[in-house]
Design a protein around this motif. Sequence first.
Motif, PDB file in Angstrom:
ATOM      1  N   MET A  44      42.171  38.476  34.246  1.00 35.88           N
ATOM      2  CA  MET A  44      41.093  37.683  34.835  1.00 35.88           C
ATOM      3  C   MET A  44      41.530  36.284  35.263  1.00 35.88           C
ATOM      4  N   LYS A  45      42.704  35.861  34.838  1.00 37.79           N
ATOM      5  CA  LYS A  45      43.122  34.463  35.030  1.00 37.79           C
ATOM      6  C   LYS A  45      43.153  34.036  36.494  1.00 37.79           C
ATOM      7  N   ASP A  46      43.719  34.834  37.359  1.00 42.19           N
ATOM      8  CA  ASP A  46      43.920  34.415  38.746  1.00 42.19           C
ATOM      9  C   ASP A  46      42.912  35.002  39.729  1.00 42.19           C
ATOM     10  N   LEU A  47      41.895  35.705  39.237  1.00 42.62           N
ATOM     11  CA  LEU A  47      40.910  36.287  40.151  1.00 42.62           C
ATOM     12  C   LEU A  47      39.952  35.220  40.668  1.00 42.62           C
ATOM     13  N   PRO A  48      39.708  35.179  41.974  1.00 40.81           N
ATOM     14  CA  PRO A  48      38.690  34.268  42.514  1.00 40.81           C
ATOM     15  C   PRO A  48      37.303  34.644  42.001  1.00 40.81           C
ATOM     16  N   ASP A  49      36.384  33.694  42.040  1.00 43.30           N
ATOM     17  CA  ASP A  49      35.039  33.894  41.491  1.00 43.30           C
ATOM     18  C   ASP A  49      34.300  35.074  42.118  1.00 43.30           C
ATOM     19  N   ALA A  50      34.448  35.277  43.419  1.00 42.45           N
ATOM     20  CA  ALA A  50      33.724  36.369  44.089  1.00 42.45           C
ATOM     21  C   ALA A  50      34.120  37.726  43.537  1.00 42.45           C
ATOM     22  N   TRP A  51      35.352  37.856  43.051  1.00 34.35           N
ATOM     23  CA  TRP A  51      35.820  39.125  42.502  1.00 34.35           C
ATOM     24  C   TRP A  51      35.676  39.164  40.984  1.00 34.35           C
ATOM     25  N   ALA A  52      35.839  38.028  40.323  1.00 35.53           N
ATOM     26  CA  ALA A  52      35.827  37.983  38.861  1.00 35.53           C
ATOM     27  C   ALA A  52      34.445  38.261  38.278  1.00 35.53           C
ATOM     28  N   ASP A  53      33.382  37.969  39.023  1.00 41.84           N
ATOM     29  CA  ASP A  53      32.031  38.152  38.502  1.00 41.84           C
ATOM     30  C   ASP A  53      31.734  39.606  38.129  1.00 41.84           C
ATOM     31  N   LYS A  54      32.233  40.544  38.912  1.00 35.06           N
ATOM     32  CA  LYS A  54      31.926  41.955  38.671  1.00 35.06           C
ATOM     33  C   LYS A  54      33.167  42.769  38.325  1.00 35.06           C
ATOM     34  N   ALA A  55      34.197  42.124  37.842  1.00 33.29           N
ATOM     35  CA  ALA A  55      35.436  42.822  37.508  1.00 33.29           C
ATOM     36  C   ALA A  55      35.293  43.568  36.182  1.00 33.29           C
ATOM     37  N   VAL A  56      35.901  44.745  36.121  1.00 29.02           N
ATOM     38  CA  VAL A  56      35.934  45.548  34.903  1.00 29.02           C
ATOM     39  C   VAL A  56      37.400  45.750  34.543  1.00 29.02           C
ATOM     40  N   VAL A  57      37.785  45.315  33.331  1.00 29.99           N
ATOM     41  CA  VAL A  57      39.177  45.415  32.881  1.00 29.99           C
ATOM     42  C   VAL A  57      39.222  46.323  31.661  1.00 29.99           C
ATOM     43  N   ARG A  58      40.092  47.320  31.711  1.00 33.03           N
ATOM     44  CA  ARG A  58      40.319  48.207  30.564  1.00 33.03           C
ATOM     45  C   ARG A  58      41.790  48.138  30.208  1.00 33.03           C
ATOM     46  N   CYS A  59      42.058  47.925  28.935  1.00 35.08           N
ATOM     47  CA  CYS A  59      43.433  47.790  28.463  1.00 35.08           C
ATOM     48  C   CYS A  59      43.679  48.754  27.306  1.00 35.08           C
ATOM     49  N   GLY A  60      44.894  49.196  27.171  1.00 34.21           N
ATOM     50  CA  GLY A  60      45.271  50.071  26.076  1.00 34.21           C
ATOM     51  C   GLY A  60      46.484  50.887  26.473  1.00 34.21           C
ATOM     52  N   GLY A  61      46.830  51.812  25.655  1.00 34.62           N
ATOM     53  CA  GLY A  61      47.965  52.637  26.025  1.00 34.62           C
ATOM     54  C   GLY A  61      48.503  53.429  24.872  1.00 34.62           C
ATOM     55  N   GLY A  62      49.489  54.229  25.189  1.00 38.50           N
ATOM     56  CA  GLY A  62      50.107  55.080  24.192  1.00 38.50           C
ATOM     57  C   GLY A  62      51.168  54.346  23.400  1.00 38.50           C
ATOM     58  N   SER A  63      52.129  55.105  22.926  1.00 50.18           N
ATOM     59  CA  SER A  63      53.136  54.535  22.024  1.00 50.18           C
ATOM     60  C   SER A  63      54.150  53.669  22.753  1.00 50.18           C
ATOM     61  N   GLY A  64      54.564  54.034  23.938  1.00 53.10           N
ATOM     62  CA  GLY A  64      55.628  53.286  24.587  1.00 53.10           C
ATOM     63  C   GLY A  64      55.209  52.470  25.784  1.00 53.10           C
ATOM     64  N   LEU A  65      54.004  52.685  26.291  1.00 55.65           N
ATOM     65  CA  LEU A  65      53.578  52.028  27.520  1.00 55.65           C
ATOM     66  C   LEU A  65      52.191  51.422  27.329  1.00 55.65           C
ATOM     67  N   TYR A  66      52.071  50.163  27.683  1.00 54.27           N
ATOM     68  CA  TYR A  66      50.772  49.487  27.631  1.00 54.27           C
ATOM     69  C   TYR A  66      50.201  49.509  29.039  1.00 54.27           C
ATOM     70  N   GLU A  67      48.989  50.005  29.187  1.00 49.82           N
ATOM     71  CA  GLU A  67      48.385  50.173  30.509  1.00 49.82           C
ATOM     72  C   GLU A  67      47.161  49.291  30.686  1.00 49.82           C
ATOM     73  N   ALA A  68      46.968  48.865  31.912  1.00 52.55           N
ATOM     74  CA  ALA A  68      45.786  48.071  32.269  1.00 52.55           C
ATOM     75  C   ALA A  68      45.186  48.652  33.544  1.00 52.55           C
ATOM     76  N   THR A  69      43.871  48.734  33.571  1.00 48.64           N
ATOM     77  CA  THR A  69      43.138  49.201  34.750  1.00 48.64           C
ATOM     78  C   THR A  69      42.106  48.144  35.101  1.00 48.64           C
ATOM     79  N   VAL A  70      42.106  47.738  36.366  1.00 46.34           N
ATOM     80  CA  VAL A  70      41.178  46.711  36.837  1.00 46.34           C
ATOM     81  C   VAL A  70      40.376  47.288  37.999  1.00 46.34           C
ATOM     82  N   LYS A  71      39.042  47.232  37.884  1.00 45.95           N
ATOM     83  CA  LYS A  71      38.155  47.664  38.965  1.00 45.95           C
ATOM     84  C   LYS A  71      37.482  46.426  39.543  1.00 45.95           C
ATOM     85  N   LEU A  72      37.618  46.270  40.843  1.00 44.87           N
ATOM     86  CA  LEU A  72      37.015  45.130  41.540  1.00 44.87           C
ATOM     87  C   LEU A  72      36.067  45.637  42.614  1.00 44.87           C
ATOM     88  N   LYS A  73      34.948  44.959  42.767  1.00 47.77           N
ATOM     89  CA  LYS A  73      33.983  45.281  43.823  1.00 47.77           C
ATOM     90  C   LYS A  73      34.302  44.414  45.028  1.00 47.77           C
TER      91      LYS A  73
END
Length: 143
Positions: A87-116
Motif C-alpha cells: 500500500m505504500k506507493d499506491l496513489p489515493d485513487a487506487w489505494a481507497d479500494k485496494a484489496v491485499v492478500r498475503c501468505g504463502g507456502g513453505s518456500g515462497l511468500y506470495e502477495a495478491t493485489v486487486k485494484l479497481k
Amino acid sequence: MTTTRNSRGGIRGRITALRDRGDRDRGQTAVEFLGMTPFIILIMLVLWECALIGYTFSLAGNAADVGARKGSGAEFAPGIACREGAMKDLPDAWADKAVVRCGGGSGLYEATVKLKVPVLVPGLFDLDTEITGKAGSPREDQW
C-alpha cells in the motif's frame, strides 16, 4: 472551365472561379469543427481511460512485488509488512479500494493485489473493472 496561364506566369481558371463564388461557404470550417468537437472529446476520454487501465496494471504488479518482498523478509508479522509494503506507493485513487492478500507456502511468500480502475468522469460511465497483480518472493531464512 479550363485552366490558362496569364501574362504574369500564374495559373488562372479553377482557383479564381472557386474564389469568386462569394461568401456562400463562409464559416463552413467553424461549423464542421463544432460538429466534430463532441466526438473529439469523447475519443480523448476513451483514450485517457485506456491509459488509466494500463497504469492500473503497472501499479497492481508493482504493489504485489513490493508486498511479497517485504513479507518474505519480515522477521515478525510478515502479513502486516506485506500489506504496508503493497500500500505504500499506491496513489489515493487506487489505494481507497485496494484489496491485499498475503501468505504463502513453505518456500515462497506470495502477495495478491486487486485494484479497481478509477473512472475519469464519475457518473458518465463506470467500468467496474478490477485488475489483479500477483507476485512471489522466496522466503528469507531467519536465524
